[in-house]
Design an enzyme around this catalytic site. Sequence first.
Site, PDB file in Angstrom:
ATOM      1  N   PRO A   2       0.860  -1.372   0.056  1.00  0.00           N
ATOM      2  CA  PRO A   2      -0.114  -0.158   0.030  1.00  0.00           C
ATOM      3  C   PRO A   2       0.751   1.188  -0.002  1.00  0.00           C
ATOM      4  O   PRO A   2       1.749   1.439   0.988  1.00  0.00           O
ATOM      5  CB  PRO A   2      -0.868  -0.083   1.315  1.00  0.00           C
ATOM      6  N   GLU A   3       0.562   2.065  -1.034  1.00  0.00           N
ATOM      7  CA  GLU A   3       1.518   3.277  -1.170  1.00  0.00           C
ATOM      8  C   GLU A   3       0.447   4.519  -0.864  1.00  0.00           C
ATOM      9  O   GLU A   3      -0.792   4.085  -0.905  1.00  0.00           O
ATOM     10  CB  GLU A   3       2.174   3.345  -2.422  1.00  0.00           C
ATOM     11  N   HIS A  92      -5.142 -13.583  10.802  1.00  0.00           N
ATOM     12  CA  HIS A  92      -4.347 -12.196  10.583  1.00  0.00           C
ATOM     13  C   HIS A  92      -5.081 -11.056  10.876  1.00  0.00           C
ATOM     14  O   HIS A  92      -4.321  -9.917  10.435  1.00  0.00           O
ATOM     15  CB  HIS A  92      -3.780 -12.062   9.228  1.00  0.00           C
ATOM     16  N   ARG A 111       1.999 -10.111   7.167  1.00  0.00           N
ATOM     17  CA  ARG A 111       3.121 -10.033   7.254  1.00  0.00           C
ATOM     18  C   ARG A 111       3.657  -9.264   8.396  1.00  0.00           C
ATOM     19  O   ARG A 111       4.715  -9.155   8.656  1.00  0.00           O
ATOM     20  CB  ARG A 111       3.989  -9.533   5.921  1.00  0.00           C
ATOM     21  N   ARG A 155      23.715  14.325  -4.531  1.00  0.00           N
ATOM     22  CA  ARG A 155      23.625  13.167  -3.787  1.00  0.00           C
ATOM     23  C   ARG A 155      24.367  12.235  -4.748  1.00  0.00           C
ATOM     24  O   ARG A 155      23.758  12.207  -5.964  1.00  0.00           O
ATOM     25  CB  ARG A 155      22.269  12.844  -3.364  1.00  0.00           C
TER      26      ARG A 155
END
Length: 278
Positions: A2-3, A92, A111, A155
Amino acid sequence: MPELPEVETLRRLLGRQVSGKCIEKVRFGVKPVTMQPGPAGVRRNLLGATVLGVGRRGKYLVFHLSNDRKLVLHLGMSGQVRRFGRDPMQRHEHMRLEFSDGQTVSFVDARRFGRVCVTDDGVLPRPVKGMERLGPEPIEKEYTAAYLGAHLRGRKARVKSLLLDQRVACGVGNIYSDEALHRAGIRPDRQAGSLKPSEVCRLTKALGGVLKDGIRWCGTTMKDGGYVLVDGSAGSFQNRLQVYGREGERCRRRGCAGVVRRQRIGGRSTHFCPACQK
DNA sequence: CTTGGTTCCTGCGTGC
DNA sequence: TGCACGCAGGAACCAA
């Protein structure tokens, strides 16, 4: 998994479903994930509170409560927010909120990378780990090429790795970083500091564009079924992915004959088209 | 500070 | 068919 687009999709669904409702019961699974301040404290802070609205910051889902506290969920990579009604607790399932009208909202995470946190009442706000370090939202106007450029300049790390840094591009994860770099035509293994201003500009627009498209299509549900909507149905942005999960397949950019390649960058599996990303 | 590597955790795909 | 194995990844953490 999930973003930002997935969490935003859930936020919109939940806002409609639970706003104005009072939390009447809080149940926990057999072995719940890490909770701040622990299951008992979480229950104490939630019981009797009404949900005023549901917000989002980066990948964090935020329930604003009538007692000045906030319930904050981070879904990690396999976290789900589901509705199970009066069904028995599922495998879960870590926490289930039951509202006065019988409606429920559950936090499920196979997880166990997910996190549940309830903040203090604002007098001395308990910081939610990681949340105060987030940069601006890439889908907002305030997210400018100047901001991104300032974080890439000088960077040596590869640009893909920096896009995964929540201070640089909050809400971005592995899928949307690959998609944004493809849309911008930039190779993920480029040294971040080597990007020209025009490339930084393209990347800024690509980031916002890809994330907004992800939201428009209700997020990305991959075969593993990690991310689903609250009713268990799938999003549909997976059908529109240009590179992620498409190793060996043809690049989808118009007129590009490239084949998508997969490479490990910064420990993450990274997908790109060697033909149209420079 | 920067950078890259490691760890957590479980389900699933792969290969023998 | 069964089982060992490796992989997936967000973010904290660690080491140089």
